[in-house]
Scaffold this motif. Structure first.
Motif, PDB file in Angstrom:
ATOM      1  N   LYS A 190       5.158  -1.860   8.519  1.00  0.00           N
ATOM      2  CA  LYS A 190       5.610  -2.991   9.351  1.00  0.00           C
ATOM      3  C   LYS A 190       4.850  -4.244   8.949  1.00  0.00           C
ATOM      4  O   LYS A 190       4.066  -4.215   7.996  1.00  0.00           O
ATOM      5  N   ASP A 191       5.027  -5.328   9.664  1.00  0.00           N
ATOM      6  CA  ASP A 191       4.379  -6.577   9.272  1.00  0.00           C
ATOM      7  C   ASP A 191       2.860  -6.473   9.430  1.00  0.00           C
ATOM      8  O   ASP A 191       2.339  -5.773  10.313  1.00  0.00           O
ATOM      9  N   GLU A 192       2.149  -7.175   8.552  1.00  0.00           N
ATOM     10  CA  GLU A 192       0.692  -7.044   8.469  1.00  0.00           C
ATOM     11  C   GLU A 192      -0.012  -7.586   9.712  1.00  0.00           C
ATOM     12  O   GLU A 192      -1.082  -7.082  10.085  1.00  0.00           O
ATOM     13  N   ARG A 193       0.520  -8.588  10.376  1.00  0.00           N
ATOM     14  CA  ARG A 193      -0.127  -9.136  11.567  1.00  0.00           C
ATOM     15  C   ARG A 193      -0.184  -8.098  12.677  1.00  0.00           C
ATOM     16  O   ARG A 193      -1.213  -7.943  13.351  1.00  0.00           O
ATOM     17  N   ARG A 195      -2.416  -3.696   1.045  1.00  0.00           N
ATOM     18  CA  ARG A 195      -0.972  -3.721   0.833  1.00  0.00           C
ATOM     19  C   ARG A 195      -0.546  -2.777  -0.289  1.00  0.00           C
ATOM     20  O   ARG A 195       0.479  -2.107  -0.195  1.00  0.00           O
TER      21      ARG A 195
END
Length: 322
Positions: free
Chosen positions: A199-202, A247
């Motif tokens: 999912k998104d890194e934030r 990542r």
């Protein structure tokens, strides 16, 4: 028992579990880069801190998986044989297993965990609410082979491995665990397993660096445990928690960072730290559905069903042993 544990067992009057802990700590801190195994997070204090983490607003995995288990409970029950023994690898709080027990007609429940005291307390609480269910706790390291109780020998077996714990293993270790679980559960076994998704890194960063600092205390608690059980002299104020997303390797990495040059002693061994040097304490790999399916297949399991939440944050899979 590793070579460090064998030597320490001769020099110190530890029981087998503490000798193994000591051997792993000394061996892993002697590595470059330094590391500690995440399985040692879970003493009584660590287990309680983790339960606090699961209800933090930033930590999505627990509430999302609970939602899947609650919403899909009837579908899960439909593919599980009645009267089966449910074997939970790394049993913690009973919130998730209660959902399965309420939906499915199990003949027995076998919680397995390295933290014996925490395991007993959770099992005792469960017996009060499910008095007709045979509950047989096993205090063991679920990442290594262990024997199931004789009382469940003749029952069909269903493994249960919720949470994102599979992500704590390196991919080859995850495959090894899945092969070991298949062997422990036996021919024709099934398994219900939770897997965190990419999912998104934030979102990932916030989940492992919560504003309240509970994850930091959880990470630092392994040093508290070393001091208490192994006579270490870690100064907790000289280390800080940090989690980052790698990542390229699809994983969160959790570290303890030395704030200064310092030396730590444990059982006659000395470990020097440079300013900024880290102890790598945990990974949490994130999977796509396709990569997890390939991993399961490599370990001798077939993915029979997969369920996700609407936002595809988390997944639950039903596996069948090949």
């Amino acid at each position: 028992m590793n070579v460090h544990a064998a030597a320490l067992a001769k020099a110190y009057p530890f029981d087998e579990a503490t000798s193994a802990f000591a051997g792993d700590v000394i061996g892993d801190l002697a590595r470059h880069p330094k590391r500690l195994s995440p399985k040692y997070f879970y003493d009584a204090a660590g287990s309680e801190l983790f339960e606090q983490i699961t209800v933090l607003p930033e930590y999505y995995p627990t509430r999302t998986e609970l939602g899947i288990l609650r919403d899909r409970g009837d579908e899960i029950a439909a593919i599980i044989p009645q009267g089966a023994a449910l074997v939970e690898f790394g049993a913690g709080a009973t919130t998730k297993v209660r959902l399965l027990l309420e939906h499915c007609e199990f003949g027995a429940y076998v919680p397995v965990d390295i933290s014996g005291d925490f395991l007993k307390a959770q099992a005792d609480g469960l017996r009060k609410d499910f008095p007709d269910l045979g509950i047989y706790p096993v205090a063991a390291d679920f990442t290594t082979p262990f024997a199931l109780p004789e009382a469940v020998a003749d029952l069909p077996k269903v493994g249960f491995f919720p949470g994102s714990t599979l992500g704590n293993f390196e991919p080859q270790e995850a495959a090894s665990f899945l092969r070991s679980a298949r062997k422990i559960l036996g021919h024709g076994a099934q398994m219900i397993i939770g897997v965190d998704l990419e999912k998104d890194e934030r979102t990932l960063y916030d989940a492992y660096n919560d504003a309240a600092g509970v994850t930091a205390r959880f990470n630092l608690n392994v040093l508290v445990r070393i001091n208490r059980e192994l006579g270490g002299n870690f100064d907790l104020s000289s280390f800080m928690h940090r989690s980052i997303y790698n990542r390229d390797r699809h994983r969160i990495e959790m570290h303890l960072i030395s704030r200064k040059a310092q030396t730590v002693r444990i059982l006659g061994n000395t470990f020097a730290f440079r300013p900024g040097e880290t102890i790598h304490t945990e990974n949490s790999y994130k999977y796509s559905l396709e990569r997890f399916t390939a991993l399961a297949r490599s370990a001798g399991w077939t993915v029979r069903e997969s369920w996700t939440d609407a936002a595809r944050m988390f997944s639950v899979h039903a596996l069948t042993a090949e």
